[in-house]
Structures are given as structure tokens and as C-alpha cells.
Design a protein around this motif. Structure first.
Motif, PDB file in Angstrom:
ATOM      1  N   LEU A 265       0.832  -1.216   0.000  1.00 26.16           N
ATOM      2  CA  LEU A 265       0.000   0.000   0.000  1.00 26.16           C
ATOM      3  C   LEU A 265       0.861   1.258   0.000  1.00 26.16           C
ATOM      4  CD1 LEU A 265      -2.862  -0.942   2.511  1.00 26.16           C
ATOM      5  CD2 LEU A 265      -3.029  -0.695   0.030  1.00 26.16           C
ATOM      6  N   ILE A 266       1.943   1.240   0.754  1.00 25.22           N
ATOM      7  CA  ILE A 266       2.841   2.398   0.799  1.00 25.22           C
ATOM      8  C   ILE A 266       3.469   2.633  -0.576  1.00 25.22           C
ATOM      9  CG2 ILE A 266       4.999   3.291   1.755  1.00 25.22           C
ATOM     10  CD1 ILE A 266       4.266   1.844   4.368  1.00 25.22           C
ATOM     11  N   MET A 267       3.959   1.565  -1.200  1.00 26.10           N
ATOM     12  CA  MET A 267       4.578   1.707  -2.522  1.00 26.10           C
ATOM     13  C   MET A 267       3.566   2.174  -3.554  1.00 26.10           C
ATOM     14  SD  MET A 267       7.336  -1.442  -2.732  1.00 26.10           S
ATOM     15  CE  MET A 267       6.355  -2.741  -1.983  1.00 26.10           C
ATOM     16  N   LYS A 268       2.362   1.637  -3.487  1.00 26.08           N
ATOM     17  CA  LYS A 268       1.306   2.085  -4.389  1.00 26.08           C
ATOM     18  C   LYS A 268       0.956   3.546  -4.136  1.00 26.08           C
ATOM     19  CE  LYS A 268      -0.167  -1.507  -6.907  1.00 26.08           C
ATOM     20  NZ  LYS A 268      -0.321  -1.446  -8.384  1.00 26.08           N
ATOM     21  N   GLY A 269       0.958   3.944  -2.867  1.00 26.13           N
ATOM     22  CA  GLY A 269       0.660   5.326  -2.522  1.00 26.13           C
ATOM     23  C   GLY A 269       1.684   6.290  -3.091  1.00 26.13           C
ATOM     24  N   SER A 271       3.605   5.779  -5.786  1.00 27.30           N
ATOM     25  CA  SER A 271       3.458   5.827  -7.246  1.00 27.30           C
ATOM     26  C   SER A 271       2.196   6.577  -7.647  1.00 27.30           C
ATOM     27  CB  SER A 271       3.439   4.414  -7.831  1.00 27.30           C
ATOM     28  OG  SER A 271       2.341   3.671  -7.323  1.00 27.30           O
ATOM     29  N   LEU A 272       1.114   6.453  -6.854  1.00 32.72           N
ATOM     30  CA  LEU A 272      -0.114   7.188  -7.152  1.00 32.72           C
ATOM     31  C   LEU A 272       0.104   8.685  -7.006  1.00 32.72           C
ATOM     32  CD1 LEU A 272      -3.146   7.195  -7.778  1.00 32.72           C
ATOM     33  CD2 LEU A 272      -3.585   6.947  -5.321  1.00 32.72           C
ATOM     34  N   THR A 273       0.813   9.081  -5.953  1.00 37.53           N
ATOM     35  CA  THR A 273       1.109  10.504  -5.761  1.00 37.53           C
ATOM     36  C   THR A 273       1.940  11.049  -6.916  1.00 37.53           C
ATOM     37  OG1 THR A 273       1.122  10.143  -3.365  1.00 37.53           O
ATOM     38  CG2 THR A 273       2.060  12.203  -4.163  1.00 37.53           C
ATOM     39  N   GLU A 274       2.944  10.284  -7.334  1.00 39.51           N
ATOM     40  CA  GLU A 274       3.787  10.713  -8.453  1.00 39.51           C
ATOM     41  C   GLU A 274       2.981  10.820  -9.737  1.00 39.51           C
ATOM     42  OE1 GLU A 274       6.871   7.766  -8.382  1.00 39.51           O
ATOM     43  OE2 GLU A 274       8.260   9.113  -7.358  1.00 39.51           O
ATOM     44  N   GLU A 275       2.076   9.868  -9.954  1.00 36.03           N
ATOM     45  CA  GLU A 275       1.265   9.883 -11.174  1.00 36.03           C
ATOM     46  C   GLU A 275       0.324  11.076 -11.198  1.00 36.03           C
ATOM     47  OE1 GLU A 275      -1.788   6.963 -13.664  1.00 36.03           O
ATOM     48  OE2 GLU A 275      -1.033   6.371 -11.697  1.00 36.03           O
ATOM     49  N   VAL A 276      -0.315  11.363 -10.054  1.00 39.09           N
ATOM     50  CA  VAL A 276      -1.211  12.518  -9.970  1.00 39.09           C
ATOM     51  C   VAL A 276      -0.436  13.808 -10.230  1.00 39.09           C
ATOM     52  CG1 VAL A 276      -2.640  13.893  -8.415  1.00 39.09           C
ATOM     53  CG2 VAL A 276      -2.868  11.402  -8.442  1.00 39.09           C
ATOM     54  N   ALA A 277       0.755  13.909  -9.626  1.00 38.15           N
ATOM     55  CA  ALA A 277       1.580  15.111  -9.819  1.00 38.15           C
ATOM     56  C   ALA A 277       2.031  15.243 -11.269  1.00 38.15           C
ATOM     57  CB  ALA A 277       2.790  15.059  -8.891  1.00 38.15           C
ATOM     58  N   ARG A 278       2.382  14.107 -11.886  1.00 37.45           N
ATOM     59  CA  ARG A 278       2.866  14.125 -13.260  1.00 37.45           C
ATOM     60  C   ARG A 278       1.767  14.520 -14.235  1.00 37.45           C
ATOM     61  NH1 ARG A 278       5.200   9.737 -12.874  1.00 37.45           N
ATOM     62  NH2 ARG A 278       3.539   8.377 -13.638  1.00 37.45           N
ATOM     63  N   LYS A 279       0.541  14.069 -13.990  1.00 38.04           N
ATOM     64  CA  LYS A 279      -0.576  14.360 -14.892  1.00 38.04           C
ATOM     65  C   LYS A 279      -1.174  15.750 -14.665  1.00 38.04           C
ATOM     66  CE  LYS A 279      -2.026   9.581 -15.708  1.00 38.04           C
ATOM     67  NZ  LYS A 279      -3.114   8.575 -15.561  1.00 38.04           N
ATOM     68  N   SER A 280      -0.842  16.359 -13.563  1.00 38.76           N
ATOM     69  CA  SER A 280      -1.358  17.691 -13.280  1.00 38.76           C
ATOM     70  C   SER A 280      -0.589  18.738 -14.074  1.00 38.76           C
ATOM     71  CB  SER A 280      -1.251  17.998 -11.783  1.00 38.76           C
ATOM     72  OG  SER A 280       0.105  18.143 -11.407  1.00 38.76           O
ATOM     73  N   ALA A 281      -1.100  19.944 -14.071  1.00 36.68           N
ATOM     74  CA  ALA A 281      -0.434  21.039 -14.780  1.00 36.68           C
ATOM     75  C   ALA A 281       0.580  21.750 -13.906  1.00 36.68           C
ATOM     76  CB  ALA A 281      -1.484  22.040 -15.269  1.00 36.68           C
ATOM     77  N   ILE A 282       0.843  21.201 -12.720  1.00 37.38           N
ATOM     78  CA  ILE A 282       1.764  21.848 -11.784  1.00 37.38           C
ATOM     79  C   ILE A 282       3.199  21.607 -12.244  1.00 37.38           C
ATOM     80  CG2 ILE A 282       2.512  21.967  -9.381  1.00 37.38           C
ATOM     81  CD1 ILE A 282      -0.204  20.714  -8.634  1.00 37.38           C
ATOM     82  N   PRO A 283       3.997  22.659 -12.410  1.00 42.56           N
ATOM     83  CA  PRO A 283       5.406  22.471 -12.794  1.00 42.56           C
ATOM     84  C   PRO A 283       6.145  21.632 -11.756  1.00 42.56           C
ATOM     85  CG  PRO A 283       4.746  24.777 -13.016  1.00 42.56           C
ATOM     86  CD  PRO A 283       3.638  24.082 -12.289  1.00 42.56           C
ATOM     87  N   SER A 284       7.096  20.842 -12.219  1.00 44.73           N
ATOM     88  CA  SER A 284       7.807  19.931 -11.319  1.00 44.73           C
ATOM     89  C   SER A 284       8.565  20.675 -10.223  1.00 44.73           C
ATOM     90  CB  SER A 284       8.783  19.062 -12.119  1.00 44.73           C
ATOM     91  OG  SER A 284       9.723  19.870 -12.814  1.00 44.73           O
ATOM     92  N   VAL A 285       8.979  21.913 -10.499  1.00 47.02           N
ATOM     93  CA  VAL A 285       9.738  22.664  -9.495  1.00 47.02           C
ATOM     94  C   VAL A 285       8.854  23.163  -8.356  1.00 47.02           C
ATOM     95  CG1 VAL A 285      11.518  23.370 -11.133  1.00 47.02           C
ATOM     96  CG2 VAL A 285       9.499  24.807 -10.818  1.00 47.02           C
ATOM     97  N   LEU A 286       7.538  23.177  -8.569  1.00 48.64           N
ATOM     98  CA  LEU A 286       6.620  23.631  -7.520  1.00 48.64           C
ATOM     99  C   LEU A 286       6.008  22.478  -6.724  1.00 48.64           C
ATOM    100  CD1 LEU A 286       4.663  26.493  -9.367  1.00 48.64           C
ATOM    101  CD2 LEU A 286       6.591  26.703  -7.778  1.00 48.64           C
ATOM    102  N   TRP A 440      10.546  -1.252  -7.847  1.00 45.21           N
ATOM    103  CA  TRP A 440       9.229  -0.798  -8.297  1.00 45.21           C
ATOM    104  C   TRP A 440       9.363   0.540  -9.018  1.00 45.21           C
ATOM    105  CZ3 TRP A 440       4.644  -1.564  -9.913  1.00 45.21           C
ATOM    106  CH2 TRP A 440       3.607  -0.637  -9.760  1.00 45.21           C
ATOM    107  N   ARG A 441      10.211   1.431  -8.509  1.00 47.57           N
ATOM    108  CA  ARG A 441      10.409   2.718  -9.156  1.00 47.57           C
ATOM    109  C   ARG A 441      11.138   2.543 -10.490  1.00 47.57           C
ATOM    110  NH1 ARG A 441       9.542   7.083  -6.004  1.00 47.57           N
ATOM    111  NH2 ARG A 441      11.239   8.352  -6.820  1.00 47.57           N
ATOM    112  N   PHE A 442      12.035   1.562 -10.583  1.00 49.60           N
ATOM    113  CA  PHE A 442      12.645   1.257 -11.877  1.00 49.60           C
ATOM    114  C   PHE A 442      11.580   0.808 -12.870  1.00 49.60           C
ATOM    115  CE2 PHE A 442      16.691  -0.040  -9.440  1.00 49.60           C
ATOM    116  CZ  PHE A 442      17.152   1.261  -9.465  1.00 49.60           C
ATOM    117  N   HIS A 443      10.676  -0.015 -12.399  1.00 50.48           N
ATOM    118  CA  HIS A 443       9.589  -0.512 -13.249  1.00 50.48           C
ATOM    119  C   HIS A 443       8.739   0.645 -13.770  1.00 50.48           C
ATOM    120  CE1 HIS A 443       6.123  -2.828 -14.616  1.00 50.48           C
ATOM    121  NE2 HIS A 443       5.372  -2.122 -13.802  1.00 50.48           N
TER     122      HIS A 443
END
Length: 597
Positions: A265-269, A271-286, A440-443
Motif C-alpha cells: 500500500l505504501i509503494m502504491k501510494g 506511485s499514485l502521488t507521483e502519477e497525480v503530480a505528473r498528470k497535473s499542470a503543476i510544474p515539477s519545481v513547484l 518498483w520505481r525502476f519498473h
């Protein structure tokens, strides 16, 4: 007054250490030389861990205003809003660093596991320093991450640099990189055995007699250096224990399975946070600053979510805690860690998983008597079992976490109990999820590696290195008679057919053309003998991919084209040559692992 010239020859072994050329020859030709290199790596690892720990502690004192004898996650801040503002400020600072790196250093940063799996132990020291700085910013401003990622990255970076300077062989360089990671973990936890097996299981990917001595020496030396410099700051006190009974094993096995589920669950959490951030319009530096807002809000509820959680772990192990508080703190820490990593803060989950495992273990202790009437373990023993079981679910390394339990408790029966739990946890994660946090992050990045086992040599054994370039070609509009004249029977086995623009069309077996009766219709053309028109190799393919294509096409040779667009023929590769070179490399790796070369 004339100063006498120093004669290195009179200094014995010291002269070897002071002379890079002699040290290089000593390390390459002698197993003792590799041990000496591991000794040096142990010193640098202990110094790196001590320096990073000192800087982190200083940042905590400067940013949060705590005393030098206080732990950040165990401090009661009351109504002080520093716990809210500090992670946000840290996110802004880290965002500025990321902004600079995006323009100055665009290549991805390799970590020790990836370096040993794909790059033969080569790790950039500059990149390692960058990771360490990012980790210090993240941890120093209270993000819910540990320093272990920075410790291992920096120590391994120094180890790789030393190995490159000594021009070590690929296998020795991988071992020396493991020495750096072993020293880092040993120094961080005051646990040499834990550090050594961390290197074997997670960084080197295997255990050999040749690698045993340098890795253990590095772990011991790093631990001694860190303890002398840090006055025993890297210990975990878990108090006293009762006895362990046979009836205590079933609860421990169940706790191991629960920890595996929690780790997934922690690992999925994350990756889910990273995916949400990546798909958002928020610049990576913010993104780190936004993650800092979440962490800060959680820290207002409980400062125990801040940083790695050293102080909070000791606090919860030494005090009685209610069930609602344990559940709440476990949820808060899980969310804080997932958000911190997922939003871009740099760090690891090693100590965070130990802390959360201890919480889960104590929580399990309250329910164990209702499930297992004969259970006799105290909550603190369940906490130790939970620590190791959740850490192995997230980080991996069953023996690593077992030895950690042994070194922090000094109790062998509890260690055997922990071993049963971590094996259960590891088995559940591998069969249901298949990855540790790092792999998992490599995957998620598209890499197929599942451990630090050396697969980089396979990727380096490319078609470009294996193919022959003296290719016999013929135009597709050539008549059969002209083909027979140009390629007499026995002159070559196969000919590559190209069109008028020199684009690949296919392969022709010469004996097929000669087997065609001459009295057949004159309109029979060369193209009627062409096969494998859509099957060819590219120079960037590795030997494993080439063998797979040979298998699929059932062909003993394939043409090599420069790319899919131009399809210009640049070489030819046979299955027999590929398999022979592949077998030679496999045998070479086997002999390196056994110490024969």
C-alpha cells in the motif's frame, strides 16, 4: 638547511597507499588489495555518514529551533507554526535546486542498485553529491524521508570513484560499490552485519567468498569511524524482552503478512502521488512546495511525521500508546511519507518503514491475544518484528532486516522469530506484487531490472558489437543468371537483397537459387527467393533480444539495418556466433563470481 627527500620505498605498506600506481596494481592483482580498497571505502563511508548526520542535525536546530540533544520527531512544538512553514520552505528551496538541475544537468541520476545492475559499478560522484544535498534539504526541513538514500548514494559514489581511479575490473568495481553501501548502512545504524548483508542482498545482488572480506571490512571500519565521530547517535534502544515460545510463531507469521500488505500500500501510494503530480499542470519545481504544505498540515496534527522518525520511534517504543493514537499516527506517517516522496522530496523509506512497522507491530500486539490465546509476546517484541517485516516489504533484503533485529536487540530467539516474519513478508510481496520500493520505481520508469544482479553486460553485448560488416548484397532487379554468375555455389551461404535505394528487402539462400531448375519459366525472378523481408536486427539490440528474434523467425542468420526508416544494411549476424559469445560471457561472469579470474 636541506630537507631530506622522502623515500616511499622505506614506508612499506604505507608506500602502496600513497602511490596510486602501486595501489592500482595491488588492488587489481591481489585479493588483499581489494580488501585494502574496502578499508579505504569504509573510512570515506563513515566520514560521509557522520558529515550528513551532523548537517541534518544542524538544519533541524536552525530551522525548527530545537536543542542539540533533541530529536525533531519527538519534540512537542505546541502552537508553534514552524512545523507548517518549514516543509513548505524546504519544498521551495528544493524546487529551486531542481530548476537549476533541469538546465545544468539533464541526464537522469543513477542510484547504486541501478549502477551495479546496468553500469558495472560506475556511479557519478557529482550526481551522488547532488542526491546527498537534495536529501539533506528534504530531511533538514522536515519532509517525511530518511537520510539512508543519501548515505548510500554518497558513500557508493566515493567507492565507485576510488574503484575507477584504481581501474578495477567490472566485478571488483561492483564489489567496491557494495562496500560503500555496506559502510553507509553500518555507520547509520551501528550495525555492521546489517550493512554487510544490505550490500550483498540489495547492492551487489549475490554473496561470494571473494566479496565477503572487503564488504565486511568496509562495514566494520565505517561503523568504528562513525561511532567515534558521532558518540553513538546511531543506536536504537528497544529495552528488555521476555522469552519467546513456540506458540509465538503463528502471530509473528500473521504480522509478517500484514506488514507485506502495508508495504504494498505504501509503494502504491508513492506511485499514485507521483502519477497525480505528473498528470497535473503543476510544474515539477513547484511540486515539492505543495507536498510541503501537506506534510506541514499533518505535522500540526502530530510532529512525529517529520523527518525520518528516529525520535518518534524511541518515544513510541518506550511509552504506552492507545490504539486510536497508534492508528492515527500510522496513517499520518504513511500519508506523509508517500506525499513527500511522490511530490519530489529526495530521500528513502528505510527508517520510515522501520517506524511504521513498529507502530503496526504494537497495534497488532493489542489484538494478538484475542486471535491467539496462547500468545505471550510483549508489545515491544511485536514492534521489533513489525519493524523488520515492514522494512523488508518496502526495502527488500530478508537477511539484512533479520540481522538488524539481532544487532539492535542482541537476543537470538527474537531474531529467529523475526526471520520467520520477514520471510513471510518477503514471500507475500514477491508473489503478489513482485517488487521492492527501489525496483518498483525502476519498473515505473520502464526499466525491467528486479535486483542488482549484473545484467548490464547483456545490454553491452549489442548486435553492433557482434555483427560482421562484410555483407554480400545484391540488387532485387538482378536476374537469376546474373545472380548465379556473381555468386557461384560455395562462395557464400546467403546474400542480402536491397532495392535501388539500398533499402533492405530480405535474405536469399544461395543454394535455393541453384536448386531452382534452369528449365523453369524465364519470368522467375530473384525476389521469389527472398525471405525474412520484415525480420531484421538493429545495432542497438542486445544479445538476448537477438536470440529471441532468431527463435521467433527460426532463422540461423539475420541482416542488421541502421534504423526502421532508412533500413540501410550495415551488417549480418548469425545465431551460432551470438550464442557462442553469449555463452562465453556467461562463463566469464561465473568465473568472476567464483574468484577464478
Amino acid at each position: 638547511m636541506r630537507v631530506p627527500k622522502l623515500d616511499l620505498r622505506r614506508l612499506g605498506f604505507l608506500s602502496v597507499l600513497l602511490d596510486v600506481g602501486r595501489m592500482r596494481a595491488f588492488a587489481r592483482r591481489s585479493e588483499i588489495g581489494l580488501v585494502a580498497a574496502g578499508f579505504i571505502v569504509g573510512i570515506t563511508s563513515g566520514l560521509a555518514v557522520s558529515l550528513m548526520s551532523w548537517i541534518s542535525s544542524g538544519l533541524h536546530q536552525l530551522v525548527f529551533g530545537i536543542g542539540d540533544d533533541q530529536r525533531l520527531s519527538s519534540t512537542d512544538f505546541g502552537a508553534d507554526r514552524t512545523v507548517l512553514l518549514a516543509p513548505i520552505l524546504g519544498g521551495l528551496v528544493l524546487g529551486l535546486v531542481l530548476f537549476i538541475l533541469q538546465r545544468w544537468r539533464k541526464r537522469p541520476i543513477v542510484d547504486p542498485i541501478e549502477a551495479n545492475a546496468l553500469h558495472g559499478g560506475r556511479l557519478s560522484l557529482t550526481d551522488s553529491i547532488i542526491v546527498a544535498v537534495q536529501n539533506l534539504i528534504s530531511n533538514g526541513f522536515g519532509a517525511s524521508v530518511g537520510l539512508e538514500a543519501g548515505y548510500t548514494q554518497l558513500a557508493s559514489g566515493f567507492a565507485s570513484k576510488i574503484g575507477v581511479l584504481l581501474q578495477l575490473r567490472r566485478s571488483d568495481l561492483r564489489t567496491l560499490l557494495g562496500c560503500g553501501a555496506a559502510g553507509a548502512i553500518a555507520a547509520a545504524f551501528n550495525a555492521p552485519l546489517t550493512g554487510a548483508f544490505y550490500a550483498f542482498e540489495l547492492i551487489i545482488g549475490s554473496y561470494t567468498i571473494v566479496s565477503l572480506t572487503p564488504v565486511v571490512v568496509s562495514a566494520l571500519v565505517a561503523n568504528i569511524v562513525a561511532q567515534n565521530l558521532s558518540s553513538g547517535d546511531f543506536t536504537i534502544d528497544v529495552g528488555s524482552f521476555g522469552s519467546v515460545m513456540t506458540a509465538d510463531y503463528p502471530p509473528a507469521l500473521l504480522l509478517g503478512a500484514l506488514c507485506a500488505a502495508m508495504g504494498i500500500l505504501i509503494m502504491k501510494g508513492v506511485s499514485l502521488t507521483e502519477e497525480v503530480a505528473r498528470k497535473s499542470a503543476i510544474p515539477s519545481v513547484l511540486r515539492p512546495a505543495l507536498g510541503g504544505i501537506v506534510v506541514g498540515l499533518l505535522a500540526i496534527v502530530s510532529p512525529q511525521v517529520l523527518s525520518a522518525g528516529h525520535g518518534a520511534l524511541h518515544l513510541n517504543l518506550s511509552h504506552e500508546t492507545t490504539i486510536p493514537m497508534l492508528i492515527g499516527l500510522l496513517l499520518l506517517k504513511s500519508v506523509a511519507s508517500a506525499v513527500s516522496i511522490g511530490s519530489g522530496f529526495r530521500g528513502g523509506l528505510f527508517f520510515a518503514s522501520l517506524f511504521m512497522g513498529a507502530l503496526l507491530g504494537k497495534l497488532f500486539a493489542y489484538s494478538a491475544p484475542y486471535i491467539f490465546a496462547s500468545a505471550t509476546l510483549t508489545p515491544v517484541i511485536y514492534a521489533v518484528v513489525g519493524m523488520s517485516a515492514l522494512a523488508v516489504a518496502v526495502i527488500g533484503g530478508p537477511l539484512t532486516m533479520t540481522f538488524l533485529a539481532l544487532e539492535i536487540t542482541g537476543d537470538f530467539p527474537i531474531t529467529v522469530l523475526v526471520l520467520a516474519a520477514v520471510i513471510t513478508s518477503s514471500l507475500v510481496v514477491r508473489t503478489t506484487f513482485g517488487y521492492s520500493f527501489a525496483t518498483w520505481r525502476f519498473h515505473l520508469r520502464g526499466e525491467s531490472i528486479r535486483s542488482a544482479h549484473d545484467v548490464g553486460w547483456i545490454r553491452n553485448l549489442t548486435v553492433n558489437r557482434l555483427m560482421r560488416t562484410d555483407v554480400r548484397t545484391a540488387r532485387s532487379d538482378l536476374t537469376l543468371e546474373a545472380f548465379r554468375q556473381e555468386f557461384p555455389l560455395g562462395s557464400t551461404q546467403r546474400v542480402v537483397i536491397v532495392d535501388k535505394d539500398n533499402r533492405y528487402i530480405g535474405l536469399v539462400q544461395v543454394h535455393d537459387v541453384y536448386a531452382n531448375p534452369t528449365e523453369e519459366k524465364a519470368e522467375t525472378s530473384l525476389t521469389s527467393f527472398v525471405r525474412l523481408g520484415n525480420d531484421f536486427l538493429q545495432p542497438t539490440m542486445n544479445a538476448k533480444q537477438a536470440v529471441s528474434l532468431f527463435d521467433k523467425t527460426e532463422s540461423d542468420a539475420l541482416a542488421v539495418v541502421n534504423n526502421l526508416v532508412e533500413r540501410r544494411v550495415i551488417g549480418l549476424l548469425t545465431e551460432a556466433h551470438t550464442l557462442r559469445r553469449y555463452s562465453e560471457e556467461l562463463d566469464r561472469r561465473r568465473r568472476e563470481a567464483s574468484g577464478e579470474i
